[in-house]
Design an enzyme around this catalytic site. Structure first.
Site, PDB file in Angstrom:
ATOM      1  CE  LYS A   9      58.934  78.313 146.210  1.00 36.81           C
ATOM      2  NZ  LYS A   9      59.840  77.220 146.631  1.00 36.81           N
ATOM      3  CG  PHE A  57      59.924  66.540 146.163  1.00 36.41           C
ATOM      4  CD1 PHE A  57      59.536  67.568 145.315  1.00 36.41           C
ATOM      5  CD2 PHE A  57      61.020  65.762 145.806  1.00 36.41           C
ATOM      6  CE1 PHE A  57      60.224  67.822 144.139  1.00 36.41           C
ATOM      7  CE2 PHE A  57      61.722  66.010 144.631  1.00 36.41           C
ATOM      8  CZ  PHE A  57      61.322  67.041 143.799  1.00 36.41           C
ATOM      9  CG  HIS A 115      59.587  79.333 141.484  1.00 37.55           C
ATOM     10  ND1 HIS A 115      60.269  78.164 141.252  1.00 37.55           N
ATOM     11  CD2 HIS A 115      59.232  79.811 140.258  1.00 37.55           C
ATOM     12  CE1 HIS A 115      60.311  77.939 139.945  1.00 37.55           C
ATOM     13  NE2 HIS A 115      59.681  78.922 139.324  1.00 37.55           N
TER      14      HIS A 115
END
EC number: 2.7.4.6
Length: 149
Positions: A9, A57, A115
């Site tokens: 990320k 979110f 991820h």
């Protein structure tokens, strides 16, 4: 052999952790069959995180993942999905075991460095989302006979 999708990320890229993270998977015996640095656009981010649409979110998540380049990769090996998730550690770095990627480098649940697909079905979907078939390599390693036979 099983394949899984991994993404370093923006926080992992910005903090210079790409080489260290890739090395961990190679040292574990996984073969990298796809690797590229990309800047994710909003449309791709919304497809990738579609299951979270409507959650509070979602917008911050899309904003974060599109804020800086990421490194997308596909690894191949025995139990790739499960083993990669074990190596990454819990999503929340505060709950991740010491020595895992997130336990070592993660800052908080929103800045957890990496991820990884959570199931073989998710891996197939995410690989197809980020890689075309001609971007994935088929090759053998001498190491294979030591690791998989």
């Amino acid at each position: 052999m099983e394949r899984t999708y991994l993404m370093i990320k923006p926080d992992g890229v910005q903090r210079g952790l790409v080489g260290e993270i890739i090395a961990r998977f190679e040292k574990r015996g996984f073969k990298i069959v796809g690797l590229k640095m990309i800047r994710i656009g909003r449309e791709l981010a919304e497809k990738h995180y579609g299951e979270h649409k409507g959650k509070p979110f979602f917008e911050p998540l899309v904003g974060y993942i599109t804020s800086s380049p990421v490194v997308a990769m596909v690894i191949e090996g025995k139990n790739a999905v499960g083993a990669a998730r074990e190596m990454m550690g819990a999503t929340d770095p505060l709950k991740a075991a010491p020595g895992t990627i997130r336990g070592t480098y993660g800052i908080d649940i929103g800045r957890n460095v990496i991820h990884g697909s959570d199931s073989p079905a998710s891996a197939q979907r995410e690989i197809a989302l980020f890689f075309s078939a001609d971007e994935l390599m088929e090759y053998g390693l001498e190491l294979d006979r030591w690791v998989y036979e």
